[in-house]
Design a protein around this motif. Structure first.
Motif, PDB file in Angstrom:
ATOM      1  N   VAL A  23       6.473 -13.672   1.183  1.00 43.39           N
ATOM      2  CA  VAL A  23       5.780 -13.238   2.398  1.00 43.39           C
ATOM      3  C   VAL A  23       4.630 -12.317   2.020  1.00 43.39           C
ATOM      4  CG1 VAL A  23       7.361 -11.304   2.775  1.00 43.39           C
ATOM      5  CG2 VAL A  23       6.057 -12.203   4.690  1.00 43.39           C
ATOM      6  N   THR A  24       3.518 -12.473   2.736  1.00 44.44           N
ATOM      7  CA  THR A  24       2.383 -11.565   2.555  1.00 44.44           C
ATOM      8  C   THR A  24       1.937 -11.049   3.915  1.00 44.44           C
ATOM      9  OG1 THR A  24       0.640 -13.243   2.753  1.00 44.44           O
ATOM     10  CG2 THR A  24       1.561 -12.860   0.554  1.00 44.44           C
ATOM     11  N   TYR A  25       1.438  -9.817   3.931  1.00 41.29           N
ATOM     12  CA  TYR A  25       0.776  -9.234   5.102  1.00 41.29           C
ATOM     13  C   TYR A  25      -0.639  -8.857   4.687  1.00 41.29           C
ATOM     14  CZ  TYR A  25       5.509  -8.358   6.943  1.00 41.29           C
ATOM     15  OH  TYR A  25       6.794  -8.472   7.371  1.00 41.29           O
ATOM     16  N   THR A  26      -1.601  -9.215   5.548  1.00 39.13           N
ATOM     17  CA  THR A  26      -2.989  -8.837   5.312  1.00 39.13           C
ATOM     18  C   THR A  26      -3.570  -8.293   6.603  1.00 39.13           C
ATOM     19  OG1 THR A  26      -3.177 -10.648   3.725  1.00 39.13           O
ATOM     20  CG2 THR A  26      -5.228  -9.634   4.484  1.00 39.13           C
ATOM     21  N   PRO A  27      -3.979  -7.051   6.664  1.00 34.54           N
ATOM     22  CA  PRO A  27      -3.850  -6.055   5.609  1.00 34.54           C
ATOM     23  C   PRO A  27      -2.389  -5.637   5.443  1.00 34.54           C
ATOM     24  CG  PRO A  27      -4.669  -5.016   7.600  1.00 34.54           C
ATOM     25  CD  PRO A  27      -4.599  -6.498   7.873  1.00 34.54           C
ATOM     26  N   PRO A  85       0.813  -1.214   0.000  1.00 33.81           N
ATOM     27  CA  PRO A  85       0.000   0.000   0.000  1.00 33.81           C
ATOM     28  C   PRO A  85       0.851   1.271   0.000  1.00 33.81           C
ATOM     29  CG  PRO A  85      -0.753  -1.535   1.687  1.00 33.81           C
ATOM     30  CD  PRO A  85       0.530  -2.081   1.127  1.00 33.81           C
ATOM     31  N   ARG A  86       2.117   1.129   0.358  1.00 34.49           N
ATOM     32  CA  ARG A  86       3.015   2.287   0.392  1.00 34.49           C
ATOM     33  C   ARG A  86       3.380   2.777  -1.007  1.00 34.49           C
ATOM     34  NH1 ARG A  86       7.752   1.683   4.404  1.00 34.49           N
ATOM     35  NH2 ARG A  86       7.476   3.923   4.553  1.00 34.49           N
ATOM     36  N   HIS A  87       3.359   1.891  -2.010  1.00 36.43           N
ATOM     37  CA  HIS A  87       3.723   2.349  -3.354  1.00 36.43           C
ATOM     38  C   HIS A  87       2.724   1.971  -4.454  1.00 36.43           C
ATOM     39  CE1 HIS A  87       5.945  -1.549  -3.155  1.00 36.43           C
ATOM     40  NE2 HIS A  87       5.551  -1.649  -4.387  1.00 36.43           N
ATOM     41  N   ILE A  88       1.593   1.344  -4.079  1.00 33.55           N
ATOM     42  CA  ILE A  88       0.536   1.071  -5.052  1.00 33.55           C
ATOM     43  C   ILE A  88      -0.776   1.589  -4.465  1.00 33.55           C
ATOM     44  CG2 ILE A  88      -0.775  -0.684  -6.284  1.00 33.55           C
ATOM     45  CD1 ILE A  88       1.707  -2.443  -6.270  1.00 33.55           C
ATOM     46  N   ASP A  89      -1.287   2.641  -5.057  1.00 33.51           N
ATOM     47  CA  ASP A  89      -2.552   3.197  -4.577  1.00 33.51           C
ATOM     48  C   ASP A  89      -3.645   2.144  -4.597  1.00 33.51           C
ATOM     49  OD1 ASP A  89      -1.463   5.709  -4.193  1.00 33.51           O
ATOM     50  OD2 ASP A  89      -2.093   6.471  -6.153  1.00 33.51           O
ATOM     51  N   GLY A  90      -4.334   2.013  -3.475  1.00 35.98           N
ATOM     52  CA  GLY A  90      -5.443   1.093  -3.380  1.00 35.98           C
ATOM     53  C   GLY A  90      -5.085  -0.331  -3.000  1.00 35.98           C
ATOM     54  N   ALA A  91      -3.790  -0.673  -2.936  1.00 37.13           N
ATOM     55  CA  ALA A  91      -3.397  -2.035  -2.556  1.00 37.13           C
ATOM     56  C   ALA A  91      -3.815  -2.301  -1.112  1.00 37.13           C
ATOM     57  CB  ALA A  91      -1.896  -2.234  -2.722  1.00 37.13           C
ATOM     58  N   LYS A  92      -4.378  -3.453  -0.868  1.00 40.63           N
ATOM     59  CA  LYS A  92      -4.861  -3.801   0.467  1.00 40.63           C
ATOM     60  C   LYS A  92      -3.978  -4.829   1.162  1.00 40.63           C
ATOM     61  CE  LYS A  92      -9.325  -2.062  -0.009  1.00 40.63           C
ATOM     62  NZ  LYS A  92      -8.947  -0.835  -0.614  1.00 40.63           N
ATOM     63  N   SER A  93      -2.983  -5.355   0.453  1.00 42.33           N
ATOM     64  CA  SER A  93      -2.088  -6.348   1.033  1.00 42.33           C
ATOM     65  C   SER A  93      -0.659  -6.042   0.602  1.00 42.33           C
ATOM     66  CB  SER A  93      -2.487  -7.759   0.593  1.00 42.33           C
ATOM     67  OG  SER A  93      -2.406  -7.866  -0.815  1.00 42.33           O
ATOM     68  N   THR A  94       0.264  -6.774   1.196  1.00 43.58           N
ATOM     69  CA  THR A  94       1.680  -6.640   0.881  1.00 43.58           C
ATOM     70  C   THR A  94       2.197  -7.997   0.442  1.00 43.58           C
ATOM     71  OG1 THR A  94       2.008  -4.879   2.506  1.00 43.58           O
ATOM     72  CG2 THR A  94       3.954  -6.105   1.854  1.00 43.58           C
TER      73      THR A  94
END
Length: 138
Positions: free
Chosen positions: A104-108, A24-33
């Motif tokens: 690795v993923t983070y949600t949110p 979400p820090r570099h893609i507008d609207g992204a809800k996960s990492t």
């Protein structure tokens, strides 16, 4: 959106590196990492937690041990997945002779920002290759 690793900065630590491809820090609207973690042989990251996000690890290559919720560490290898609920302490250590590579993923999304406060953190600009310096033998 097509995301290429070489277009993104790399977080570097004394234990390895992380390249965040979706955040979400570099893609507008992204809800996960989503990113790739590389842990160097014989290294690992300290016990920590992510208070506001679940984390999923998927082992791409290598072998190591994973601790979750302060329970006994268990072996992990390519093909394994680990779910870590929000707020649960965990750590990962590479026990092999080659790099341990994880998706690795983070949600949110957004928990990756906390890593900027970790000891030894360095941010390399896109296109820069991190250098691994092994520990001196005793």
């Amino acid at each position: 959106m097509h995301l290429r690793p070489e277009a993104h900065a790399t977080m570097v630590f004394d234990w390895g590196s992380i390249k965040w491809l979706v955040s979400p820090r570099h893609i507008d609207g992204a809800k996960s990492t989503l990113g790739e973690v590389v842990i160097n042989p014989g290294r690992g990251h300290e016990r920590h937690s992510h208070p506001a996000a679940d984390e999923v690890l998927y082992v791409i290559d290598g072998e190591g041990v994973q601790m979750v919720n302060d329970e006994e560490a268990f072996p992990v290898k390519a093909g394994d997945a680990i779910h870590i609920p929000a707020g649960v302490p965990h750590s990962t250590t590479n026990t092999g002779w080659r790099t341990l590579r994880l998706v690795v993923t983070y949600t949110p999304g957004g928990e990756e920002a906390a890593l900027e406060q970790a000891p030894g953190y360095t941010l390399l600009p896109p296109g820069t290759v991190p250098a691994w310096v092994p520990e001196a033998s005793a």
